[in-house]
Design an enzyme around this catalytic site. Structure first.
Site, PDB file in Angstrom:
ATOM      1  N   GLY A  31     -26.760 104.661  25.694  1.00  0.00           N
ATOM      2  CA  GLY A  31     -27.571 104.193  24.072  1.00  0.00           C
ATOM      3  C   GLY A  31     -27.223 102.746  23.675  1.00  0.00           C
ATOM      4  N   SER A 105     -21.785 102.045  27.021  1.00  0.00           N
ATOM      5  CA  SER A 105     -22.164 102.163  28.317  1.00  0.00           C
ATOM      6  C   SER A 105     -23.171 101.370  29.684  1.00  0.00           C
ATOM      7  CB  SER A 105     -21.840 103.288  28.661  1.00  0.00           C
ATOM      8  OG  SER A 105     -22.671 104.021  28.570  1.00  0.00           O
TER       9      SER A 105
END
Length: 211
Positions: A31, A105
């Protein structure tokens, strides 16, 4: 590429599971910065430890003090950052430990690499390792309003280049196992939602969950 190497067999994964009394798997939080990944991941780690389970959290900032201190924030370095963490998480999971990762990520392709690493059978022929992607979904304006490290402010001022959500993309998961909205749920409710999923999938037992 490494050459002249041979895989050295060890205990089977099933032997580790029997000896440790728990299954190993990876919970991958993804996130935006300030979405609440680390906060929920830390609370989940504490909850699992209180249940008597072995769990360890790998944090996006923390690993850059050691393992990944040689990496920056270019797309290439972000790719390598996630590749290394995926390999480390797989080792934890293979040891019958619950690996919890909290990394932005931002790229789907990198998260797929992490998932595929867990899906591939090990050289000893053991089955795939469970990989649970948890999407910490909050609107950009919510994450930016929190800004606990002042990073969004610096990114808006042009002081930080390639900042996810501002000057670099974030590719949201298309089919995560779990989605949590930290702007709508408390930390305790987020942990409960994840724990209920783990029980439902047989990754932790009802006895452990209610201990």
């Amino acid at each position: 590429m490494a050459t002249n190497i041979t895989w050295h067999p060890s205990l089977s994964r099933q032997e580790r599971i029997q000896l440790r009394g728990q299954k190993g798997f990876t919970i991958w939080f993804t996130g935006l910065s300030a979405s609440g990944k680390s906060t929920v991941a830390t609370a989940l780690e504490q909850h699992l430890l209180h249940l008597g389970l072995a769990a360890y959290r790998l944090d996006g900032d923390n690993v850059r003090f050691g393992l990944n201190k040689d990496l920056g924030f270019s797309e290439k370095d972000r790719n390598e950052n996630i590749r290394r963490i995926a390999e480390v998480a797989k080792l934890f999971a293979d040891s019958a430990t619950i690996a919890i990762t909290s990394f932005i990520s931002p790229y789907r392709a990198d998260r797929k690499i992490a998932r595929d690493l867990h899906a591939a059978a090990s050289p000893t022929g053991d089955d795939s390792l469970p990989f649970i992607e948890v999407y910490v979904d909050v609107p950009l304006e919510v994450a930016e309003s929190r800004d606990p490290k002042g990073l969004y402010k610096k990114a808006r001022a042009g002081e930080i280049k390639e900042f996810t959500g501002i000057s670099a993309p974030y590719e949201a998961p298309e089919n995560p196992e779990i989605t949590i909205r930290t702007d709508q749920l408390s930390v305790e409710d987020c942990v409960r939602k994840i724990s209920e999923y783990l029980v439902e999938k047989g990754l932790i037992t009802q006895t452990q969950e209610t201990r």
